[in-house]
Structure formats: structure tokens, C-alpha cells
Design a protein around this motif. Structure first.
Motif: not given
Length: 200
Positions: A147-164
Motif C-alpha cells: 500500500x502507498x497512499x497519500x502522506x496525509x491523515x486521510x491517507x494514513x487512515x486508508x492504509x490502516x483500513x486497507x491493512x485490516x
């Protein structure tokens, strides 16, 4: 409304154009959904165009310019369900299988720039969170996703949801941490080698 007029001259009905998401009918007026924008065709796994994303052309200013956001996407249609499509998948699937992993990014330009930089196993979620349907599509080719999402808050949240979600679907997950720039496209634009190093 040039597209609407052209396609009606070609005997497409206004109802079909509206259902396909190409035109909008409002207050008895018809206008093109993607007017004055740069078009990105969205294709399914068999390379059939099923929808579009369109980006505003910031250097063009019209007094009647629409107030929509930077990107406008096709709506859900009988042939387009955005939760089932990954942008660039039709061009990336062979490299995903060959390299045994997929890189999942957020936007169309991230995919285009990545492919131009020689990293052709990248696909994008394009305006939606990563979904189980998208993971099912990927898992036909690999059980490994990065996963490589934008380095902002929304991107970080999307990464955590994607991991799960990926873990729940028994996939292996890694995350590319971008230390410079806000997204892969920006990094690649300045130095493609930084993108390749970040992936390593």
C-alpha cells in the motif's frame, strides 16, 4: 453540451447518455458531465472502457465554469461499480503475476507516473476505499499487496483500513512510507529513482 449533441446525432437517446453517466440533465437543461476536463478512461480487466475520471484544467477559466471539485468521476452505472474496479489493472495484471505483488496507490496519476517510471505492477483505488471486491480481483494474481497512499491523515487512515481488510482476506501486506512529497506521482515527477528505492 457538445458531447450530448454529438451522441444524440449518432442516435443515442438522452436516457442512455444519462444512464451511462456522460451527461447530466438538470432543470430541463442537458450538459456534459466532464466538460473542460482532462479525461482518464477507466477500464475493466478485459480493457473495456466502463467509466471515466476527469481532472479540471486549472489554466482554463470560464465565467460559467462549474464548481465541482478537482476530480469528477462517473457515477455507478449498469457497467461500472467502482468498488469492483482497480484503475490500471488491465495493464498491470501481468506484471503483478510476474513480480508476485501488487502496489496499490490512491490516484490515476500515481498509476500513470509509476508505469512511466517502469514500475508497472501499480493499480489505484481511484476515489474509493480499498474494498474486498478489489482484493478478490488481485488475489487471482497474487496474495501480496503493498500500500502507498497519500502522506496525509486521510491517507494514513486508508492504509490502516486497507491493512485490516487485506489481513482478514488472508493477504500479505506491506506499506511504502513516503518521506518526501505527498504522493507517488509527485515523487516520481521529481526523481523516479526515489520511487523505486521506496518500493525496495
Amino acid at each position: 453540451d457538445m458531447l450530448a449533441k454529438h451522441l444524440q446525432e449518432k442516435k443515442f437517446s438522452l436516457g442512455d447518455l444519462t444512464t451511462a453517466g456522460l451527461v447530466i440533465s438538470r432543470e430541463q437543461k442537458v450538459f456534459d458531465r466532464f466538460r473542460r476536463r482532462l479525461m482518464f478512461p477507466i477500464r475493466d480487466g478485459q480493457s473495456r472502457t466502463v467509466a471515466f475520471t476527469a481532472r479540471t484544467l486549472q489554466y482554463i477559466v470560464h465565467e460559467d465554469a462549474d464548481q465541482a471539485g478537482k476530480y469528477v468521476n462517473s457515477p455507478q452505472t449498469p457497467i461500472y461499480n467502482k468498488s469492483q474496479i482497480l484503475y490500471g489493472f488491465d495493464q498491470a495484471k501481468h506484471d503483478i503475476k510476474r513480480l508476485e505483488y501488487a502496489i496499490i496507490v490512491e490516484g490515476n496519476m500515481d498509476v500513470i507516473m509509476s508505469h512511466q517510471a517502469g514500475v508497472k505492477n501499480a493499480v489505484a483505488v481511484s476515489g474509493t476505499a480499498l474494498t474486498l471486491e478489489q482484493l478478490k480481483l488481485l488475489k487471482r494474481y497474487t496474495s501480496n499487496c503493498v500500500l502507498s497512499f497519500d502522506a496525509d491523515t486521510a491517507g494514513s487512515q486508508a492504509v490502516f483500513r486497507g491493512i485490516t481488510l487485506a489481513w482478514d482476506y488472508d493477504m500479505n501486506v506491506k506499506v511504502i512510507v513516503l518521506t518526501e512529497g505527498k504522493d507517488p506521482a509527485e515523487i516520481i515527477q521529481h526523481d523516479p529513482e526515489r520511487w523505486r528505492e521506496a518500493i525496495k
